[in-house]
Scaffold this motif. Structure first.
Motif, PDB file in Angstrom:
ATOM      1  N   PRO A   7       0.794  -1.208   0.000  1.00  0.00           N
ATOM      2  CA  PRO A   7       0.000   0.000   0.000  1.00  0.00           C
ATOM      3  C   PRO A   7       0.835   1.270   0.000  1.00  0.00           C
ATOM      4  N   ILE A   8       2.091   1.191   0.380  1.00  0.00           N
ATOM      5  CA  ILE A   8       2.894   2.385   0.514  1.00  0.00           C
ATOM      6  C   ILE A   8       3.961   2.456  -0.564  1.00  0.00           C
ATOM      7  N   GLY A   9       4.499   1.326  -0.935  1.00  0.00           N
ATOM      8  CA  GLY A   9       5.575   1.313  -1.923  1.00  0.00           C
ATOM      9  C   GLY A   9       6.899   1.128  -1.228  1.00  0.00           C
ATOM     10  N   PRO A  10       7.924   0.744  -1.989  1.00  0.00           N
ATOM     11  CA  PRO A  10       9.218   0.469  -1.373  1.00  0.00           C
ATOM     12  C   PRO A  10       9.924   1.748  -0.963  1.00  0.00           C
ATOM     13  N   GLY A  11      10.450   1.751   0.253  1.00  0.00           N
ATOM     14  CA  GLY A  11      11.304   2.838   0.683  1.00  0.00           C
ATOM     15  C   GLY A  11      10.580   4.086   1.149  1.00  0.00           C
ATOM     16  N   LEU A  12       9.287   4.222   0.966  1.00  0.00           N
ATOM     17  CA  LEU A  12       8.592   5.417   1.395  1.00  0.00           C
ATOM     18  C   LEU A  12       8.374   5.383   2.889  1.00  0.00           C
ATOM     19  N   GLY A  13       8.493   6.522   3.495  1.00  0.00           N
ATOM     20  CA  GLY A  13       8.204   6.622   4.912  1.00  0.00           C
ATOM     21  C   GLY A  13       9.304   6.073   5.800  1.00  0.00           C
ATOM     22  N   GLU A  14      10.476   5.833   5.256  1.00  0.00           N
ATOM     23  CA  GLU A  14      11.545   5.315   6.108  1.00  0.00           C
ATOM     24  C   GLU A  14      11.883   6.336   7.181  1.00  0.00           C
ATOM     25  N   GLY A  15      12.132   5.853   8.368  1.00  0.00           N
ATOM     26  CA  GLY A  15      12.474   6.724   9.466  1.00  0.00           C
ATOM     27  C   GLY A  15      11.252   7.248  10.201  1.00  0.00           C
ATOM     28  N   LEU A  16      10.057   6.807   9.852  1.00  0.00           N
ATOM     29  CA  LEU A  16       8.856   7.271  10.527  1.00  0.00           C
ATOM     30  C   LEU A  16       8.593   6.426  11.761  1.00  0.00           C
ATOM     31  N   GLY A  18       6.773   4.065  14.355  1.00  0.00           N
ATOM     32  CA  GLY A  18       5.832   2.973  14.163  1.00  0.00           C
ATOM     33  C   GLY A  18       6.339   1.914  13.211  1.00  0.00           C
ATOM     34  N   GLY A  19       7.413   2.207  12.484  1.00  0.00           N
ATOM     35  CA  GLY A  19       7.991   1.214  11.580  1.00  0.00           C
ATOM     36  C   GLY A  19       8.828   0.231  12.364  1.00  0.00           C
ATOM     37  N   THR A  20       9.235  -0.811  11.731  1.00  0.00           N
ATOM     38  CA  THR A  20      10.076  -1.805  12.370  1.00  0.00           C
ATOM     39  C   THR A  20      11.518  -1.489  12.042  1.00  0.00           C
ATOM     40  N   ARG A  21      12.336  -1.348  13.062  1.00  0.00           N
ATOM     41  CA  ARG A  21      13.754  -1.052  12.817  1.00  0.00           C
ATOM     42  C   ARG A  21      14.478  -2.314  12.417  1.00  0.00           C
ATOM     43  N   ARG A  22      15.280  -2.188  11.383  1.00  0.00           N
ATOM     44  CA  ARG A  22      16.125  -3.300  10.957  1.00  0.00           C
ATOM     45  C   ARG A  22      17.503  -2.752  10.670  1.00  0.00           C
ATOM     46  N   TYR A  32      13.845   1.859   8.608  1.00  0.00           N
ATOM     47  CA  TYR A  32      12.557   1.295   8.978  1.00  0.00           C
ATOM     48  C   TYR A  32      11.991   0.490   7.833  1.00  0.00           C
ATOM     49  N   VAL A  33      11.367  -0.626   8.174  1.00  0.00           N
ATOM     50  CA  VAL A  33      10.639  -1.430   7.214  1.00  0.00           C
ATOM     51  C   VAL A  33       9.166  -1.226   7.541  1.00  0.00           C
TER      52      VAL A  33
END
Length: 169
Positions: A7-16, A18-22, A32-33
């Motif tokens: 729904p978001i696309g690859p790489g968008l919103g990294e560093g936001l 609520g994401g999962t840190r990897r 963030y993933v």
């Protein structure tokens, strides 16, 4: 727009938040993933993606139908799962004619069913583990028998009748 990558696309919103840190292998930045539960959409984008008015989203939030995460400044952030739930609320309301109180109850019951199914799966796994441990213990007990001490003889069944009479005193 929802892309084939999600729904978001690859790489968008990294560093936001609520994401999962990897952490990538080797020295490199943490990134963030995004998952479908990562809150990334502001209310205007969520309204556009769901086909609803932003005021409707606020009303749904007040009623507890779809409760997005909040930023530190109390702004709403919607996830892809929230967008799907907004669409489902709209479908139930428009297509099925269910009022908002009924929709809230449906959502509560669906969440309860999901939680119960998860618990059943946990208990089934625990039961399988306990059964496996029991089988291992039983096998260990059987392996510890010393069959060389007691010779095995076939017991023959007899059809003779024996009458027991107690001794008289």
């Amino acid at each position: 727009m929802i892309s084939p990558d999600g729904p978001i696309g690859p790489g968008l919103g990294e560093g936001l938040p609520g994401g999962t840190r990897r952490r990538a292998a080797g020295p490199g930045p943490t990134h963030y993933v995004l998952t479908e539960d990562t809150p990334v959409y502001v209310i205007s984008v969520a309204a556009e993606l769901s086909g609803l008015h932003p005021q409707t989203l606020r009303q749904y939030d007040r009623l507890g139908l779809v409760c997005p995460d909040r930023t530190a400044g109390r702004g709403r952030r919607y996830s892809a799962r929230d967008i799907q739930q907004l669409r489902e609320v709209q479908r139930l309301s428009q297509d099925e004619g269910i009022n908002l109180a009924g929709i809230k109850r449906i959502i509560e019951l669906e969440n309860q069913v999901t939680a119960l199914q998860s618990r059943v799966a946990e208990l089934a796994d625990a039961l399988d583990g306990a059964a496996s441990a029991l089988q291992q213990r039983e096998a260990a007990v059987h392996a510890s028998y010393r069959r060389d001490l007691v010779p095995y003889q076939q017991v023959q069944q007899s059809s003779a009748l024996v009458v027991w009479r107690p001794k008289q005193r």
